[in-house]
Design an enzyme around this catalytic site. Structure first.
Site, PDB file in Angstrom:
ATOM      1  N   ASP A  61       0.804  -0.772  -0.181  1.00 33.63           N
ATOM      2  CA  ASP A  61       0.094   0.385   0.328  1.00 33.63           C
ATOM      3  C   ASP A  61       0.937   1.586  -0.366  1.00 33.63           C
ATOM      4  O   ASP A  61       1.761   1.357   0.436  1.00 33.63           O
ATOM      5  CB  ASP A  61      -0.807  -0.009   1.134  1.00 33.63           C
ATOM      6  CG  ASP A  61      -1.753   1.190   1.004  1.00 33.63           C
ATOM      7  OD1 ASP A  61      -2.764   1.406  -0.097  1.00 33.63           O
ATOM      8  OD2 ASP A  61      -2.732   1.031   2.249  1.00 33.63           O
ATOM      9  N   ASP A  68      -2.592  -1.058   6.043  1.00 40.79           N
ATOM     10  CA  ASP A  68      -3.264  -0.080   7.395  1.00 40.79           C
ATOM     11  C   ASP A  68      -4.755  -0.171   7.637  1.00 40.79           C
ATOM     12  O   ASP A  68      -5.165   0.402   8.421  1.00 40.79           O
ATOM     13  CB  ASP A  68      -2.160   1.076   7.564  1.00 40.79           C
ATOM     14  CG  ASP A  68      -2.058   1.933   6.305  1.00 40.79           C
ATOM     15  OD1 ASP A  68      -3.335   2.058   5.693  1.00 40.79           O
ATOM     16  OD2 ASP A  68      -1.279   3.302   6.796  1.00 40.79           O
ATOM     17  N   ASP A 121      -8.293  -2.343   3.946  1.00 40.90           N
ATOM     18  CA  ASP A 121      -6.660  -3.585   3.021  1.00 40.90           C
ATOM     19  C   ASP A 121      -7.718  -5.094   3.543  1.00 40.90           C
ATOM     20  O   ASP A 121      -7.141  -5.417   3.079  1.00 40.90           O
ATOM     21  CB  ASP A 121      -5.588  -3.209   3.994  1.00 40.90           C
ATOM     22  CG  ASP A 121      -5.170  -1.671   2.668  1.00 40.90           C
ATOM     23  OD1 ASP A 121      -5.403  -1.368   1.773  1.00 40.90           O
ATOM     24  OD2 ASP A 121      -4.887  -0.720   3.739  1.00 40.90           O
TER      25      ASP A 121
END
Length: 817
Positions: A312, A550, A554
């Site tokens: 990410d 985070d 996700d």
């Protein structure tokens, strides 16, 4: 204060408390009693009683106790010494797992988020799982929203990127809903809790990830299969061997029991499971010292085998903050009312903004200014600009050029679009002489400069990405932000294939996602469901996939990945489903985790081969002695002696030494390649001793002594091979253990009573029989590894690949049906 009764009987009575007073102590107690409270995060670690029970009550321990009871029942106490090994193995396993549990629990407690609420008119700090329905949350910049809530007082800007993937802040005013998992970037407010527990927005997304997923552990799968097949073979072999010893060899019952127990003790790899648990538990403890929380033991192995890492952008490559990259002047110095530094310093000195963009300006222009500010207007998502009026220099505004210049935007449009396409956030600094008002800006505004702002890339990101690239790990950057922006950031961070990007909004079918998963390196505008599809597609192609994240957005992809890594600074939902949590939220810790995984797995493969040498050898000779008209040549205590110096001590010591080599090949293949040559050589020794005994008159004790000496020598040869390449640690270990085993055998033959180890002094015929055997051992240990590597390993790999392909084809057929 008033109470409103919900229409549905299943709904609670809502409490509209005064935001400044909050709920009373009695109302909070009532909410707890009714169950309208944020649910506890499920505890991942076992309780201490369960750890003790799991280590005590195992199939091997039960079998060892039964075998020990049989040996003791016939009065052969010395041959029950293997129970002591079982006891110490169990104690070590319990100690290591409890120690790892305590560290995990401690780190989990440190990572637990807190919330601020108003109760009985007082501001209190609580664990987020103590929040109840209708509590008044006191929220300020930087805080994460732990429950869905409605703004009562105040105004704030919220970053919902952890939920939607979009990093642009959203303005929230009284009456607006704040979603759990998002966090405030500026402003402060009081908000009434609207949902708790499973009703929260973040919890509903997380619910999709609440399925049991077996750890993707090749080691665990392989060891379970080995234990299964050994367990199946133990019963018929033990019955056949005992009946042969008793009925055909005409042994006494006591001798038949002791020799049968010896065969079974040799077949049981009792230390293998313990070794695996201890090695992984030690890794947990080591990683905790580097601020990494391991929530699932076998993920250490999986990460060491990962060939594709999905990242990410926010919090991984970038710090989650902004920085000023460049100031582009639009006016000559003589046309400026003051220097750029003075103007920007005056603005950041006068405005109360706390959003990431403003904080970047504050870092870039920290100098204070003596200008007198008469009026200041903070940034608003609706206005898209902020500004201030100064007595000395007039008014200055800073924000989105199209909102400030409006009809005159064409003056700078080309430049703004050029820099935006390069991944920058572009702000316009403009000036006018009139006093600033909140309603409208004057028509005549002078553009002074463009400020280029971008995400701040972690200083260690380049080095970390280079490490994974050098190690052959394919990197995929997945983000909800604009694809061009993500590509440029990845390029700055050092991702080699950063220009190979795609906008995920163009991927409309699962087939397109699967094709893009292999083709592209950077993905922008990715939805939470598309993240899941990308991970699934990569796994379908045979990749071992790790995912870092985070946010709530996700969660689904984290759960589906082979190894999931969360940042401690991220959402509670992401931390809950992840196998690893980086407590310092520092992506640079990842190489350390990979190296620790490699150390564990490589050393475990090396040590596991020692256990399987004994298991394979014991199984072969147990089967052979069912048909050979000779007494079984070993006693349990003799196996205990050999195993202690050639398997037990070296396996645990070798498993804990440094090892940074890449994990290559399959666990079973690697272990068999090291174990089979030694097992065949040991078996050949024993069978040749039996052949020799047909021509030389050896008694039972002399045959047993020859078998023990030949087996010990081969065990040392196997240990030597496992220690290669030699260094001072492995070389020293081999010399010490060899000397200790030789000393123990000498004592058993010449000093201790014969009844203890059933070893006798060497005669001339025994020496002349033993020397050719030892020479043959050396020859076989040179030739057999080559044969195993060239023939056996290829056969194992061939059939393994065929079985895997068949299973995948069957799964695909079942899905289509």
């Amino acid at each position: 204060m008033k109470q409103e009764t919900a229409s549905a009987s299943s709904q609670p009575i809502r409490i509209s408390a005064n935001p400044k007073m909050g709920l009373t102590k009695e109302q909070v107690a009532q909410r707890f009693q009714e169950g309208w409270v944020n649910q506890e995060v499920e505890i991942k670690t076992k309780s201490i009683p369960r750890i003790v029970r799991d280590h005590l009550i195992t199939p091997f321990n039960i079998l060892n106790l039964i075998l020990g009871a049989l040996v003791i029942s016939v009065g052969s106490l010395q041959n029950a010494l293997f129970l002591g090994v079982m006891f110490f193995n169990t104690i070590i396993g319990i100690f290591q797992e409890i120690r790892a549990k305590q560290i995990i629990d401690k780190l989990s407690l440190i990572a637990a988020p807190k919330a601020h609420v108003i109760r009985d008119g007082q501001r209190q700090e609580l664990d987020i799982h103590s929040i109840v329905l209708d509590d008044i949350l006191a929220l300020s910049s930087g805080q994460q929203i732990c429950s869905d809530a409605i703004v009562c007082q105040g105004e704030c800007e919220v970053n919902e990127s952890l939920i939607t993937g979009e990093s642009d802040p959203v303005l929230k005013q009284p009456g607006d809903l704040l979603l759990s998992g998002s966090f405030l970037v500026s402003g402060h407010c009081l908000a009434r809790v609207e949902h708790v527990g499973a009703e929260n927005y973040a919890a509903k997304i997380s619910a999709s990830a609440k399925y049991i997923k077996r750890p993707n552990s090749e080691i665990m799968t392989s060891i379970n299969k080995i234990i299964k097949w050994i367990g199946i073979s133990l019963i018929p072999i033990s019955i056949a061997l005992f009946c042969k010893q008793l009925l055909i060899s005409d042994q006494e019952v006591s001798r038949a029991i002791v020799s049968t127990v010896a065969a079974l003790v040799g077949m049981i790899p009792e230390g293998l499971v313990l070794l695996t648990s201890v090695v992984l538990a030690v890794s947990v403890i080591r990683l905790s010292q580097h601020k990494t929380l391991v929530q699932e033991l076998y993920c250490i192995e999986t990460l060491a085998r990962v060939d594709t890492l999905c990242l990410d952008k926010t919090g991984t490559i970038t710090e989650g903050t902004m920085q000023v990259d460049q100031l582009i002047p639009l006016r000559k110095p003589e046309e400026m009312p003051a220097s750029y530094e003075e103007i920007l310093s005056a603005l950041v000195d006068s405005l109360p903004d706390t959003n990431p963009t403003f904080l970047a300006l504050k870092d870039a222009y920290p100098a204070s200014c003596s200008w007198a500010c008469t009026h200041a207007i903070p940034f608003s998502s609706a206005r898209k600009w902020s500004g201030a009026t100064f007595t000395e220099a007039g008014s200055f505004v800073l924000g989105a050029a199209e909102f400030i210049l409006q009809e005159q935007f064409h003056q700078v449009q080309e430049q703004v679009e050029t820099y935006s396409n390069q991944g920058h956030r572009v702000l316009l600094l403009a000036h006018f002489s009139e006093t600033l008002t909140e309603k409208t800006l004057p028509e005549t505004i002078t553009p002074l400069a463009l400020l280029l702002i971008s995400d701040k890339i972690r200083t260690e990101a380049k080095q970390t990405l280079e490490y994974f690239a050098e190690e052959g790990v394919t990197l995929k950057v997945i983000s909800g932000d604009n694809a061009i922006t993500v590509s440029n950031i990845a390029q700055k961070a050092g991702l080699t294939d950063a220009a190979n990007y795609v906008d995920a909004t163009t991927l409309e079918t699962v087939e397109q996602v699967e094709e893009a998963a292999e083709k592209y390196s950077v993905f922008g505008r990715v939805t939470p469901h598309q993240k899941l599809e990308l991970v699934t597609a990569l796994k379908k192609k045979g990749h071992t996939v790790a995912m870092t994240g985070d946010g709530v957005n996700d969660v689904l992809a984290l759960k589906e990945s082979d190894c999931s890594v969360a940042m401690a600074s991220g959402s509670d939902a992401a931390r809950t489903v992840s196998q690893l949590v980086l407590m310092d939220s520092n992506f640079a810790s990842m190489p350390l985790v990979v190296r620790e995984g490699r150390r564990s797995i490589n050393n475990l493969q090396r040590s596991a081969s020692l256990f399987l040498v004994k298991t394979i050898f014991s199984t072969i000779i147990a089967i052979c002695f069912i048909f050979i008209n000779r007494d079984y040549p070993f006693l349990p205590i003799q196996f205990t002696l050999i195993n202690a110096f050639t398997i037990g001590a070296p396996s645990f010591l070798l498993a804990l030494e440094p090892n940074k080599e890449r994990v290559q090949g399959r666990f079973v293949t690697n272990v068999l390649m090291k174990a089979v040559p030694g097992a065949i050589t040991m078996s050949a020794n024993v069978l040749l001793v039996m052949v020799i005994s047909m021509y030389l008159p050896f008694n039972v004790e002399q045959l047993s002594t020859l078998c023990v000496l030949a087996t010990s020598f081969t065990g040392l040869l196997v240990l030597f091979r496992v220690c290669l390449p030699l260094n001072w640690i492995r070389g020293g270990l081999f010399c010490v253990l060899s000397a200790a085993l030789i000393a123990a055998l000498f004592l058993g033959m010449y000093v201790l009573p014969t009844e203890l180890l059933s070893l006798v002094p060497l005669t001339k015929n025994m020496v002349w029989s033993l020397l050719p055997l030892l020479g043959l051992d050396i020859l076989l240990m040179i030739i057999l590894p080559i044969f195993v590597d060239k023939v056996l390993v290829r056969l194992v790999d061939f059939f393994t690949n065929k079985i895997i392909a068949w299973k995948q084809a069957r799964k695909q057929t079942e899905k289509q049906k």
